[in-house]
Write an enzyme that holds these catalytic residues in place. Structure first.
Site, short mmCIF file in Angstrom:
data_model
loop_
_atom_site.label_atom_id
_atom_site.label_comp_id
_atom_site.label_asym_id
_atom_site.label_seq_id
_atom_site.Cartn_x
_atom_site.Cartn_y
_atom_site.Cartn_z
N LYS A 26 -27.66 10.99 -36.98
CA LYS A 26 -27.20 9.66 -36.58
C LYS A 26 -28.15 9.05 -35.55
O LYS A 26 -28.60 7.92 -35.68
CB LYS A 26 -25.79 9.77 -35.98
CG LYS A 26 -25.17 8.45 -35.60
CD LYS A 26 -23.81 8.64 -34.96
CE LYS A 26 -22.83 9.19 -35.97
NZ LYS A 26 -21.59 9.67 -35.37
N ARG A 97 -20.58 9.17 -29.29
CA ARG A 97 -20.35 9.81 -30.58
C ARG A 97 -21.27 11.02 -30.79
O ARG A 97 -22.41 11.03 -30.35
CB ARG A 97 -20.61 8.80 -31.71
CG ARG A 97 -19.80 7.51 -31.55
CD ARG A 97 -19.64 6.78 -32.85
NE ARG A 97 -20.87 6.19 -33.32
CZ ARG A 97 -21.01 5.66 -34.54
NH1 ARG A 97 -19.99 5.67 -35.39
NH2 ARG A 97 -22.14 5.13 -34.90
N GLY A 106 -16.59 13.53 -39.63
CA GLY A 106 -15.27 13.66 -39.01
C GLY A 106 -14.99 15.01 -38.37
O GLY A 106 -13.91 15.23 -37.86
N MET A 108 -16.60 16.48 -35.80
CA MET A 108 -16.73 16.54 -34.34
C MET A 108 -16.13 15.26 -33.75
O MET A 108 -15.58 14.44 -34.45
CB MET A 108 -18.19 16.71 -33.96
CG MET A 108 -18.70 18.08 -34.33
SD MET A 108 -20.41 18.29 -33.92
CE MET A 108 -21.23 17.20 -35.04
N ARG A 338 -27.25 6.65 -43.03
CA ARG A 338 -27.65 8.02 -43.37
C ARG A 338 -27.73 8.09 -44.89
O ARG A 338 -27.16 7.24 -45.58
CB ARG A 338 -26.66 9.05 -42.84
CG ARG A 338 -25.26 8.82 -43.35
CD ARG A 338 -24.26 9.76 -42.71
NE ARG A 338 -22.92 9.33 -43.02
CZ ARG A 338 -21.83 9.79 -42.42
NH1 ARG A 338 -21.93 10.67 -41.47
NH2 ARG A 338 -20.64 9.38 -42.77
N HIS A 456 -11.63 9.91 -45.27
CA HIS A 456 -12.01 11.32 -45.14
C HIS A 456 -11.87 12.04 -46.48
O HIS A 456 -12.77 12.75 -46.93
CB HIS A 456 -11.13 11.97 -44.06
CG HIS A 456 -11.36 13.43 -43.92
ND1 HIS A 456 -10.60 14.36 -44.57
CD2 HIS A 456 -12.29 14.12 -43.22
CE1 HIS A 456 -11.05 15.56 -44.27
NE2 HIS A 456 -12.07 15.45 -43.45
N SER A 768 -36.42 42.22 -71.94
CA SER A 768 -35.57 41.30 -71.19
C SER A 768 -34.83 42.11 -70.12
O SER A 768 -34.17 43.09 -70.44
CB SER A 768 -34.57 40.65 -72.16
OG SER A 768 -33.77 39.74 -71.47
N CYS A 835 -32.13 38.11 -68.78
CA CYS A 835 -30.95 37.51 -69.41
C CYS A 835 -29.65 37.85 -68.66
O CYS A 835 -28.56 37.54 -69.12
CB CYS A 835 -30.84 37.91 -70.88
SG CYS A 835 -30.64 39.68 -71.12
N TYR A 855 -39.61 33.81 -69.32
CA TYR A 855 -38.41 33.01 -69.58
C TYR A 855 -37.20 33.53 -68.81
O TYR A 855 -37.18 34.67 -68.34
CB TYR A 855 -38.08 33.00 -71.08
CG TYR A 855 -37.58 34.31 -71.65
CD1 TYR A 855 -36.22 34.60 -71.68
CD2 TYR A 855 -38.46 35.26 -72.16
CE1 TYR A 855 -35.75 35.80 -72.19
CE2 TYR A 855 -38.00 36.46 -72.68
CZ TYR A 855 -36.65 36.73 -72.69
OH TYR A 855 -36.17 37.90 -73.18
#
Ligand code: PEP
Ligand code: MG
Length: 877
Positions: A26, A97, A106, A108, A338, A456, A768, A835, A855
């Site tokens: 912030k 704040r 919300g 803090m 933000r 909220h 594999s 896999c 892969y």
């Protein structure tokens, strides 16, 4: 000297957006917005470092206080306003704040209107000519300061407020006289409870700063950090900013908006506002806010300004912004920006659209997607036909997307308890507050009666990827166990544990359990996936056992099937009974006869899968599980089976006992089955080649791979290689289809297989890693039992992560590295992949890619995750 306090004035700020570590998210953005000329009320930020120091020593150091004093003087000088209300202009009040590096909405604390006292209140009344407003500020200050600083819960004031309000619904209906009484009674109440709220504005400021710092360690903030993996030692910054007043009159207000729709990503300003209100009113859901479009109607010029600033902010930050603003006498102030939290659906659309708009490049777009969340795109929707035939009992505002059904519960504690026992619940609350976070995280869906799209509940649900409906004002809370829904046809009673369905796409709530369907992601998702496919290094194949899986896999861009587990094919219809008979039968020839009966059914399955994959590789794994898994378990099951197939119960019981194992994971399974009961594998191999022949004869390409599970020795591989070759020669090496080849491979699932990889590599075309079993055998940790105690291991930080989810790099990973090196040394054309479940975990994918695998093979729904994660690994390089 370390700087603790950073000043920001419009057009001139000491910090900038890059300083989130020091100034919190912030704070850093307030500084940045001042730099780019946005109308931000002046203020200063105290660093996160100061917070950590304060939390350690319990007081603010003298240097910090000196810097605060100096910043306060500069703000007095800049604004011409004075703390304590002395002088000609308006008194100087502050909002104080919190603001950590990562947003924790919300969680803090905040205190508004700091600096007000009896005297200042009078000056404020005089200067504005609005005593009601000044009293409202004082009232709010007492509530918040008592709550945040003195820990005297806000609910204590509610009784007084409700008494004065009487039948009036909203605080805005209270007049000056009411406010006068409220403030007096608030003061009495705090006096009676020995709560000290200082009259000295400066003392108020220091105490509020300390309380904000302390709120870093309140319980809900700790829980939130745990859920979102935010380190505990970051600390919060504290922003002290001149108050502007959205509660001044009806030409004032406060709002929150997103520069794009955070639920679905559409390009529109999306948000809401409240006239004559202060910021906290919106989030707390005190009054139902108006949609932002209404602001365009009543204050067109201010709205146009807001729109312009939203554009500037989006272009500047190159991302969707979540903006808080206040309007004071129609003058707009931006109080926060933000990067907006968004559903994964919105994240995908916004990333895609911003590329198309030329705002960001493809790489940035891909890096913005959290691959672990992509499965949320498949949160079901209510089946269309069910929607048509069922009337919703209530409507609210859709705040995220997807649908859910479950039992209605009305408090978070209960939601948490039931959900922990595996019950699907829908949490219905008047509104939610940060205390509800635990229950919200466990619920299948969330509904609130009040609050809007930035409340909220809405913000948190979007973050959690949960279907959520807010502002459903038809819901009336009678008590903890009962709500009533007001409908045109009269009230509908909804006792707790009633089954309901919610559709967060349109805000409807239905009684009962409506069937849900798979969601269909939109075109932007497929485009992003395509971009990622062009960047990624690993091939992404699918673990698919059925034609449905194969179709889904193709839709998400699978480049083949890396694991087709054949055991699942035996559970369909009466196949299981035939297989059981084959297992129980002792006579080899008779056994074969039963298996022959299964052959045409298996051929059918393989044909469909080959057809769908149309020439892409299909690795079919021969039977792996211990045989007891196919036999009936309880006496009742045994008796039923005996009746169906008309053989004696005793014979079945003997067989069940024969195949019982003390440690089935390490017993007669995998390739060992093929050696002890070759007829099982022979039938499977025959089925595979016959299906391939039929498909090829129909002109469709087939690419067959046969994969042997759980090998531990060269001799096993020889044995199986011979078996396959023999059957191939018999079935396929003549006639029109002689050009159908096949590849022969193994699964590496044991430490021994890793260590003899150089020998094995010479005999095979592909390998594999079955990392589920490999993790089990390397760590010596049972796949089936680990769940019972792994939680404690994670809590006590003995394991950093669940090794069955994210590959254990030092142990299992090390063996994989050794095996890969040796396989490649033995056979330069070998194809190597994974896999096990780890193939769908982004962190493990990065590891596999860096190990040089070719892969990963993952369940169809995780193909997008693997594709994006592999592309991200390349981009990060
Ligand atoms: C494995 O062990 O990783 C694997 C893919 O096989 P299964 O899970 O079927 O044992
Ligand atoms: Mg396995």
């Amino acid at each position: 000297m370390i700087k603790n306090v950073w000043l920001f004035l419009p057009g001139n700020a000491e910090g900038d957006a890059s300083m989130k570590d020091t100034l919190g998210g912030k704070g850093a953005n307030l500084h940045e917005m001042c730099r780019i000329g946005l109308p931000v009320p002046p203020g200063f930020t105290i660093s996160t470092r100061s917070c950590n120091e304060f939390l350690k020593i319990g007081e603010l150091r003298k240097e910090v206080i000196d810097e605060i004093n100096s910043a306060l003087s500069k703000i007095e000088e800049f604004t011409g306003r004075k703390l304590g209300g002395k002088g000609e202009s308006m008194p100087l009040l502050f909002s104080i704040r919190s603001g950590a590096k990562f947003s924790m909405p919300g969680m803090m604390d905040t205190v508004l209107n700091v600096g007000i006292n009896d005297e200042v209140m009078e000056v404020l009344a005089k200067k504005t000519g609005n005593r009601r407003f000044a009293l409202d500020c004082y009232k709010r200050f007492i509530e918040m300061y008592a709550d945040v600083v003195c820990k005297f819960e806000r609910s204590n004031f509610e009784k007084i407020l409700n008494e004065i309000k009487g039948s009036r619904k909203y605080d805005t209906e209270l007049d000056e006289n009411d406010h006068e009484i409220i403030v007096e009674r608030y003061k009495d109440l705090i006096k009676k409870n020995n709560i000290e709220i200082p009259q000295d504005p400066y003392e108020q400021i220091l105490e509020a700063i300390k309380a904000v710092f302390r709120s870093w360690n309140n319980e809900r903030a700790i829980i939130y950090r745990r859920i979102h993996n935010i380190p505990d030692d970051l600390g919060t910054a504290c922003n002290i900013q001149m108050m502007v007043y959205g509660n001044l009159n009806n030409d004032s207000g406060t709002g929150v908006c997103f520069t794009r729709n955070p639920s679905n990503g559409e390009r529109e300003i999306y948000g809401e506002f409240l006239t004559c209100a202060q910021g906290e009113d919106i989030v707390a859901g005190i009054r139902l806010p108006e949609p932002i479009g209404k602001m365009r109607e009543i204050w067109p010029e201010t709205y146009a300004e807001l729109e312009n600033y939203c554009n500037i902010l989006e272009k500047h930050y190159k991302d969707m912004q979540d903006v808080e603003f206040t309007v004071e006498n129609r003058k707009l102030y931006i109080l926060q920006t933000r990067n907006g939290k968004r559903t994964v659906k919105a994240a995908v659309k916004i990333a895609h659209d911003m590329v198309e708009e030329g705002l960001i490049d493809i790489g940035t777009a891909i890096l913005r997607i959290d691959p672990t969340l992509l499965n949320q795109l498949f949160i079901p929707v209510v089946r269309e036909s069910k929607k048509k035939n069922n009337k919703p009992i209530a409507h609210g505002i859709p705040a995220s997307f997807g649908a859910a059904n479950g039992l209605a519960v009305f408090n978070s504690k209960e939601a948490l308890e039931l959900a922990s026992k595996g019950v699907k619940v829908i949490l219905i609350r008047p509104e939610t507050s940060p205390e509800d976070i635990g229950g919200m995280a466990k619920s299948a869906g969330i509904v609130t009666a009040v609050g809007g799209v930035t409340s909220h509940a809405a913000v948190v649900a979007r973050g959690l990827g949960k279907p959520c409906i807010v502002g459903c004002s038809d819901i009336v809370f009678e008590n903890q166990d009962h709500v009533k829904i007001v409908t045109e046809e009269g009230p509908i009673e909804l006792p707790k544990l009633t089954e309901i369905t919610i559709d967060a796409n349109d805000g409807s709530i239905y009684l009962g359990r409506l069937e849900l369907d798979e969601a269909k992601p939109d075109a932007s998702f497929y485009k992003l996936l395509l971009w990622a496919s062009n960047i990624k290094k690993l091939k992404v194949l699918a673990n698919a056992d059925t034609p449905e899986d194969a179709l889904r896999a193709i839709k998400f861009g699978a480049e083949g099937i890396g694991l087709c587990r054949t055991e699942h094919m035996f559970f369909e219809g009466n196949r299981i009974d035939i297989l059981r008979l084959a297992i129980i039968e002792e006579d080899r020839e008779e056994k074969k006869k039963f298996l022959e009966k299964l052959l045409p059914l298996q051929i059918e399955d393989f044909i469909r899968i080959f057809e769908i994959m149309n020439g892409l590789p299909v690795a079919i794994r021969l039977l792996d599980p211990p045989l007891h898994e196919f036999l009936p378990k309880t006496m009742e099951e045994i008796e039923n089976f005996a009746k169906r197939v008309e053989i004696p119960v005793e014979k079945i019981r003997n067989s069940v006992i024969k195949y019982q194992e003390a440690n089935p994971m390490l017993g007669l399974r995998g390739v060992r089955l093929g050696i002890l009961y070759p007829e099982i594998y022979e039938t499977q191999i025959k089925g595979i080649f016959r299906a391939a022949k039929i498909v090829a004869n129909n002109g469709i390409k087939v690419n067959v791979e046969i994969m042997i599970p759980l090998v531990v020795s060269v001799a096993e591989v020889y044995y199986l290689k011979n078996m396959v070759e023999k059957i191939y020669n018999k079935e396929l090496s003549h006639g029109r289809t002689e050009r159908i080849g096949y590849k022969f491979g193994i699964m590496i699932e044991t430490p021994r297989a890793c260590l003899i990889a150089r020998e094995l590599g010479k005999l095979i075309d592909f390998a594999s890693f079955g990392t589920n079993d490999l993790t089990q055998t390397v760590i010596g940790l049972s796949r089936d039992d680990a769940g019972k105690f792994l939680g404690t291991y994670l809590e006590k930080h003995i394991f950093k992560k669940d090794p069955f989810i994210s590959i254990d790099k030092e142990g299992v990973g090390r063996l994989i590295e050794i095996a890969v090196q040796n396989l490649r040394a033995a056979n330069k054309n070998i194809k190597i992949g994974v896999c096990g479940e780890h193939g769908g975990d982004p962190e493990s994918i990065e590891f596999f890619q860096n190990c040089g695998l070719d892969y990963v093979s993952v369940s169809p729904y995780r193909i997008p995750t693997a594709t994006i994660a592999s592309a991200q690994t390349v981009l990060k390089e």
